[in-house]
Motif scaffolding. Structure first.
Motif, PDB file in Angstrom:
ATOM      1  N   TYR A   1       0.817  -1.213   0.000  1.00  0.00           N
ATOM      2  CA  TYR A   1       0.000   0.000   0.000  1.00  0.00           C
ATOM      3  C   TYR A   1       0.854   1.267   0.000  1.00  0.00           C
ATOM      4  O   TYR A   1       0.650   2.163  -0.819  1.00  0.00           O
ATOM      5  N   ASN A   2       1.812   1.358   0.920  1.00  0.00           N
ATOM      6  CA  ASN A   2       2.590   2.589   1.050  1.00  0.00           C
ATOM      7  C   ASN A   2       3.430   2.863  -0.199  1.00  0.00           C
ATOM      8  O   ASN A   2       3.543   4.006  -0.653  1.00  0.00           O
ATOM      9  N   ARG A   3       4.032   1.800  -0.753  1.00  0.00           N
ATOM     10  CA  ARG A   3       4.868   1.978  -1.943  1.00  0.00           C
ATOM     11  C   ARG A   3       4.025   2.438  -3.132  1.00  0.00           C
ATOM     12  O   ARG A   3       4.404   3.354  -3.869  1.00  0.00           O
ATOM     13  N   VAL A   4       2.874   1.801  -3.316  1.00  0.00           N
ATOM     14  CA  VAL A   4       2.015   2.161  -4.445  1.00  0.00           C
ATOM     15  C   VAL A   4       1.453   3.570  -4.268  1.00  0.00           C
ATOM     16  O   VAL A   4       1.362   4.347  -5.231  1.00  0.00           O
ATOM     17  N   GLU A   5       1.109   3.926  -3.028  1.00  0.00           N
ATOM     18  CA  GLU A   5       0.580   5.263  -2.783  1.00  0.00           C
ATOM     19  C   GLU A   5       1.633   6.328  -3.075  1.00  0.00           C
ATOM     20  O   GLU A   5       1.322   7.381  -3.660  1.00  0.00           O
ATOM     21  N   THR A   6       2.887   6.062  -2.698  1.00  0.00           N
ATOM     22  CA  THR A   6       3.971   6.995  -3.011  1.00  0.00           C
ATOM     23  C   THR A   6       4.145   7.138  -4.513  1.00  0.00           C
ATOM     24  O   THR A   6       4.330   8.248  -5.039  1.00  0.00           O
ATOM     25  N   HIS A   7       4.078   6.007  -5.227  1.00  0.00           N
ATOM     26  CA  HIS A   7       4.175   6.032  -6.690  1.00  0.00           C
ATOM     27  C   HIS A   7       3.028   6.846  -7.295  1.00  0.00           C
ATOM     28  O   HIS A   7       3.255   7.676  -8.192  1.00  0.00           O
ATOM     29  N   ASN A   8       1.822   6.636  -6.815  1.00  0.00           N
ATOM     30  CA  ASN A   8       0.664   7.354  -7.362  1.00  0.00           C
ATOM     31  C   ASN A   8       0.763   8.860  -7.118  1.00  0.00           C
ATOM     32  O   ASN A   8       0.411   9.667  -7.982  1.00  0.00           O
ATOM     33  N   ASP A   9       1.233   9.250  -5.915  1.00  0.00           N
ATOM     34  CA  ASP A   9       1.388  10.675  -5.619  1.00  0.00           C
ATOM     35  C   ASP A   9       2.420  11.313  -6.544  1.00  0.00           C
ATOM     36  O   ASP A   9       2.236  12.448  -7.020  1.00  0.00           O
ATOM     37  N   ALA A  10       3.517  10.586  -6.802  1.00  0.00           N
ATOM     38  CA  ALA A  10       4.546  11.117  -7.696  1.00  0.00           C
ATOM     39  C   ALA A  10       4.017  11.240  -9.123  1.00  0.00           C
ATOM     40  O   ALA A  10       4.281  12.232  -9.812  1.00  0.00           O
ATOM     41  N   ALA A  11       3.255  10.238  -9.573  1.00  0.00           N
ATOM     42  CA  ALA A  11       2.688  10.294 -10.921  1.00  0.00           C
ATOM     43  C   ALA A  11       1.705  11.451 -11.050  1.00  0.00           C
ATOM     44  O   ALA A  11       1.683  12.158 -12.063  1.00  0.00           O
ATOM     45  N   ALA A  12       0.891  11.671 -10.007  1.00  0.00           N
ATOM     46  CA  ALA A  12      -0.046  12.792 -10.043  1.00  0.00           C
ATOM     47  C   ALA A  12       0.685  14.130 -10.068  1.00  0.00           C
ATOM     48  O   ALA A  12       0.266  15.075 -10.732  1.00  0.00           O
ATOM     49  N   GLY A  13       1.825  14.211  -9.337  1.00  0.00           N
ATOM     50  CA  GLY A  13       2.605  15.436  -9.348  1.00  0.00           C
ATOM     51  C   GLY A  13       3.173  15.753 -10.716  1.00  0.00           C
ATOM     52  O   GLY A  13       3.169  16.904 -11.160  1.00  0.00           O
TER      53      GLY A  13
ATOM     54  N   GLU B   1       1.911  14.780 -13.579  1.00  0.00           N
ATOM     55  CA  GLU B   1       0.806  15.145 -14.465  1.00  0.00           C
ATOM     56  C   GLU B   1       0.355  16.582 -14.247  1.00  0.00           C
ATOM     57  O   GLU B   1      -0.107  17.246 -15.176  1.00  0.00           O
ATOM     58  N   SER B   2       0.495  17.080 -13.021  1.00  0.00           N
ATOM     59  CA  SER B   2       0.068  18.451 -12.726  1.00  0.00           C
ATOM     60  C   SER B   2       1.123  19.487 -13.093  1.00  0.00           C
ATOM     61  O   SER B   2       0.913  20.686 -12.884  1.00  0.00           O
ATOM     62  N   GLY B   3       2.265  19.008 -13.622  1.00  0.00           N
ATOM     63  CA  GLY B   3       3.295  19.945 -14.080  1.00  0.00           C
ATOM     64  C   GLY B   3       4.414  20.195 -13.099  1.00  0.00           C
ATOM     65  O   GLY B   3       5.198  21.121 -13.292  1.00  0.00           O
ATOM     66  N   ALA B   4       4.537  19.379 -12.053  1.00  0.00           N
ATOM     67  CA  ALA B   4       5.609  19.559 -11.089  1.00  0.00           C
ATOM     68  C   ALA B   4       6.953  19.220 -11.736  1.00  0.00           C
ATOM     69  O   ALA B   4       7.033  18.324 -12.596  1.00  0.00           O
ATOM     70  N   PRO B   5       8.033  19.911 -11.351  1.00  0.00           N
ATOM     71  CA  PRO B   5       9.349  19.625 -11.939  1.00  0.00           C
ATOM     72  C   PRO B   5       9.821  18.222 -11.573  1.00  0.00           C
ATOM     73  O   PRO B   5       9.598  17.745 -10.449  1.00  0.00           O
ATOM     74  N   GLU B   6      10.479  17.562 -12.517  1.00  0.00           N
ATOM     75  CA  GLU B   6      10.925  16.179 -12.311  1.00  0.00           C
ATOM     76  C   GLU B   6      12.246  16.180 -11.556  1.00  0.00           C
ATOM     77  O   GLU B   6      13.324  16.312 -12.131  1.00  0.00           O
ATOM     78  N   THR B   7      12.182  16.038 -10.257  1.00  0.00           N
ATOM     79  CA  THR B   7      13.369  16.032  -9.398  1.00  0.00           C
ATOM     80  C   THR B   7      13.820  14.585  -9.158  1.00  0.00           C
ATOM     81  O   THR B   7      13.056  13.640  -9.380  1.00  0.00           O
ATOM     82  N   PRO B   8      15.060  14.387  -8.676  1.00  0.00           N
ATOM     83  CA  PRO B   8      15.510  13.015  -8.346  1.00  0.00           C
ATOM     84  C   PRO B   8      14.622  12.335  -7.309  1.00  0.00           C
ATOM     85  O   PRO B   8      14.379  11.125  -7.380  1.00  0.00           O
ATOM     86  N   GLU B   9      14.131  13.123  -6.333  1.00  0.00           N
ATOM     87  CA  GLU B   9      13.246  12.530  -5.322  1.00  0.00           C
ATOM     88  C   GLU B   9      11.943  12.047  -5.951  1.00  0.00           C
ATOM     89  O   GLU B   9      11.426  10.975  -5.604  1.00  0.00           O
ATOM     90  N   LEU B  10      11.424  12.850  -6.889  1.00  0.00           N
ATOM     91  CA  LEU B  10      10.171  12.470  -7.543  1.00  0.00           C
ATOM     92  C   LEU B  10      10.368  11.217  -8.392  1.00  0.00           C
ATOM     93  O   LEU B  10       9.497  10.334  -8.426  1.00  0.00           O
TER      94      LEU B  10
END
Length: 554
Positions: free
Chosen positions: A29-41, A43-52
Motif C-alpha cells: 500500500y505505502n509503496r504504491v501510494e507513493t508512486h501514485n502521488d509522484a505520478a499525479a505530481g 501530471e500536474s506539471g511539477a518539476p521532475e526532481t531526483p526525489e520524484l
C-alpha cells in the motif's frame, strides 16, 4: 462428463488473474501510494526532481496501481459541521416575488396609485402606495398570489402572509411555509454537497442533517478541512441582471431594489444592477468547459425551456443594453446585447484558466447551494486515530478466514481444500473490484468482508452435500460431481439473489457506513457465486482429469 470448453477455462482463469493483479497493489500500500502521488505530481506539471523519480520507481508503471481507499474511521480525513443560512432563501424568495406583486398591483393602479418597493428586513417585501385609501384592493390582489403550502404539516394553509402598515403593504412567508422552506433548503443543500463531494459515488462520505439547520460532512482521504471547504464552500450562484450603470465604489447608494457589485476582472470597477435577476442558475441544465472564439477558456451553458424563454424574451426586448453575468456576487462580464438570443444557450468568458473553467462547469452542473454555509466546526482527522480499528478489523478477518479454512478442510477433505483455494481467490477478487471502482473501505465495509468470508463457502457446502447424495446412487464419480453442481445451482442462485437484493436496498436507501457495508457485501456475493460455481468446479475438473479416480470421497 465433466466437460468444460477450453474458452470457458481460459476466461475463468483470466478473470481470476485480473482480480489478483488488481488486488496486488494493496499488499504494498505505502509503496504504491507513493508512486501514485509522484505520478499525479508529474501530471500536474511539477518539476521532475531526483526525489520524484525515486518515488515514481517505488512501483512498476506497467502494473495496476489502483488502491482501495481507506475511510475516515480507518485512515482519517476531513470533518466539517456547517450551518445553513436559511434566511438567504427568504430574501431570495421575496426578490423573486416582487415582479409578480408589481404586475398584480398594476391591474388596480387607478385605485392604489403609483407603487414603489421599500427597503426592509430580508424576509419581508415592502411596497409603498401613493394612495393609501386603495390598500384594501391592494391586499386583495396580492393575497390572490398565495399558493397552498406543499408539506405534510402545512396542509390547509397558504404560503404568503399579507398585511399593511400605514401606506405600506407588507408581504412575508407564513410560519408553515417558512418551516417547509427550511426543510427544502436543507435537503437541497445535502444533495448538492453530496454531488460535489462524491460525484462518482465511491468516496462514501458521511453527509447528514443535524438539528434544524446544520449539516455534518465527513470525507475520508482528503488532506485537510480547508481542502474540503474549498470544494463545497462555493455557492456557484449564477444570475443574470439588467445593468443600470456603473458605480464609483461599493458603498455607493444603488437605490431601492438595486445592488452594487464589483467586477471580477476589472479592479476598482463596480456595477449598479437591478436586484431581481432576469434568470438564475436554477434554470441551468448543463454547463461544459470550452474555449471562446479567441481560444481562451470559457464555459458553455444551457437553460431549461422555462429559463430559455425568459432569457430569449429579455434579450429580444433589450437589444443594445448591457447585461451582467454575476457569479457569487461578482460581475464576470457585462456584455451589450447585440441581438436576440433564442435557444437558451450562451457562453461565459473571463480570465479563466483551463482548471478554473472546468471547476466552474462542475459547480454549475452540481447546482447552486440555495443558501450560504457557515462552518462552525472543522477538523482534520489523522490516520493514527483509526489504527485500532484497522488492527481489530485485520484480526477479525484473519480469525474468520482461518476458521472457515479449517472447517472446510476437516469437513470435506480434499474437496474442502479446493473450496479453501477458491475462498482465497474470492477475497482477492473482492479487493480487486474495490480497487477497480475506487471505492472506500470503512469499518462497516470490513464487517461486510468478514460476513462474506463466512457466507462464501455456503455455496460449496450445498454443492458438496449434493455430490454426497449423488454418490449414494452409484452413478459414478464423474456423473455424481456433474449432477451435484447442476442440481445445487438453483438453490445457490435463489439464496444469493435474495441477499443481493437486500444489499442493493441498503445501498439505495442508506448513506455513509451503511453504503460501505452494502458495497462490500454485494461485491462479495457476486465473487462468491463466481468462485463457487466456476472456479471450484474448474479446479475439481482439472484434478479429476489428472487423477481419474474410480471413487470419490467427499
Amino acid at each position: 462428463m465433466l466437460h468444460f470448453p477450453i474458452w470457458k477455462r481460459v476466461l475463468i482463469w483470466a478473470l481470476v488473474a485480473l482480480g489478483v493483479a488488481l488486488a496486488l497493489p494493496n499488499l504494498f500500500y505505502n509503496r504504491v501510494e507513493t508512486h501514485n502521488d509522484a505520478a499525479a505530481g508529474l501530471e500536474s506539471g511539477a518539476p521532475e526532481t531526483p526525489e520524484l523519480r525515486a518515488d515514481l520507481a517505488q512501483w512498476p508503471g506497467w502494473l495496476p496501481s489502483s488502491l482501495v481507499s481507506l475511510g475516515l474511521d480507518l485512515r482519517g480525513g476531513a470533518h466539517l459541521l456547517a450551518e445553513v443560512q436559511v434566511e438567504d432563501v427568504y430574501a431570495a424568495r421575496m426578490d423573486a416575488l416582487w415582479p409578480e406583486v408589481r404586475d398584480a398591483l398594476r391591474d388596480v393602479r387607478d385605485t392604489v396609485g403609483t407603487i414603489r418597493r421599500q427597503d426592509g428586513p430580508p424576509d419581508e417585501l415592502r411596497v409603498r402606495l401613493s394612495r393609501p385609501e386603495g390598500m384594501s384592493a391592494a391586499l386583495e390582489e396580492v393575497r390572490a398570489l398565495a399558493q397552498p403550502v406543499v408539506s405534510l404539516t402545512g396542509v390547509g394553509t397558504t404560503d404568503l402572509e399579507v398585511s399593511s402598515q400605514g401606506d405600506t403593504l407588507i408581504v412575508r412567508l407564513t410560519e408553515a411555509e417558512a418551516r417547509a422552506t427550511d426543510d427544502r433548503t436543507i435537503q437541497q443543500s445535502l444533495e448538492i454537497i453530496r454531488r460535489r463531494v462524491d460525484e462518482v459515488g465511491t468516496r462514501e462520505p458521511t453527509i447528514q442533517r443535524q438539528g434544524t439547520d446544520r449539516i455534518l460532512i465527513q470525507v475520508p482521504g482528503i488532506g485537510s478541512a480547508g481542502e474540503l471547504k474549498a470544494l463545497i464552500g462555493t455557492t456557484a450562484q449564477l444570475t443574470f441582471h439588467p445593468v443600470l450603470g456603473r458605480a464609483g465604489s461599493a458603498e455607493a447608494n444603488p437605490g431601492p431594489g438595486n445592488i452594487v457589485l464589483p467586477s471580477l476582472d476589472e479592479e476598482g470597477v463596480f456595477y449598479r444592477l437591478e436586484k431581481t435577476p432576469v434568470v438564475t442558475g436554477e434554470d441551468l441544465v448543463d454547463a461544459q468547459p470550452a474555449f471562446d472564439q479567441n481560444g481562451r477558456p470559457a464555459v458553455n451553458f444551457r437553460f431549461n425551456p422555462h429559463g430559455a424563454r425568459k432569457f430569449g424574451d429579455y434579450t429580444a426586448e433589450n437589444i443594445g443594453s448591457p447585461f451582467a453575468i454575476v457569479l457569487d456576487e461578482e460581475v464576470i462580464s457585462a456584455p451589450v446585447i447585440q441581438s436576440h438570443i433564442p435557444g437558451g444557450s450562451g457562453i461565459i468568458t473571463g480570465n479563466f484558466t483551463v482548471e478554473e473553467s472546468t471547476e466552474l462547469a462542475i459547480l454549475l452542473r452540481a447546482g447552486a447551494l440555495p443558501a450560504e454555509l457557515t462552518f462552525l466546526e472543522e477538523r482534520t482527522i489523522g490516520p493514527e486515530l483509526g489504527q485500532d480499528s484497522i488492527e481489530a478489523g485485520r484480526i477479525a478477518c484473519l480469525v474468520a478466514f482461518a476458521g472457515v479454512l479449517i472447517f472446510m478442510a476437516l469437513s470435506y477433505g480434499l474437496f474442502g481444500l479446493f473450496a479453501d483455494l477458491a475462498l482465497i481467490f474470492n477475497v482477492a477478487l473482492i479487493f480487486g473490484l474495490l480497487s477497480a471502482i475506487g471505492a472506500t473501505l470503512t469499518l462497516p465495509g470490513i464487517a461486510g468482508i468478514v460476513l462474506t468470508i463466512g457466507m462464501a463457502v455456503d455455496a460449496n457446502v450445498l454443492i458438496f452435500e449434493r455430490i454426497r447424495e449423488e454418490l449414494k446412487t452409484a452413478r459414478g464419480p464423474a456423473r455424481a460431481i456433474e449432477l451435484g453442481y447442476e442440481k445445487a445451482f438453483s438453490a445457490i442462485l435463489d439464496a444469493n439473489i435474495t441477499t443481493l437484493i437486500a444489499a442493493v436496498i441498503l445501498f439505495a436507501m442508506g448513506s455513509g457506513p451503511v453504503r460501505g457495508f452494502s458495497v462490500t457485501l454485494g461485491l462479495g456475493i457476486l465473487t462468491s457465486v463466481f468462485t463457487a460455481i466456476y472456479v471450484t468446479r474448474l479446479i475439481v475438473i482439472l484434478w479429476f482429469e489428472r487423477r481419474r479416480p474410480r471413487t470419490v470421497t467427499v
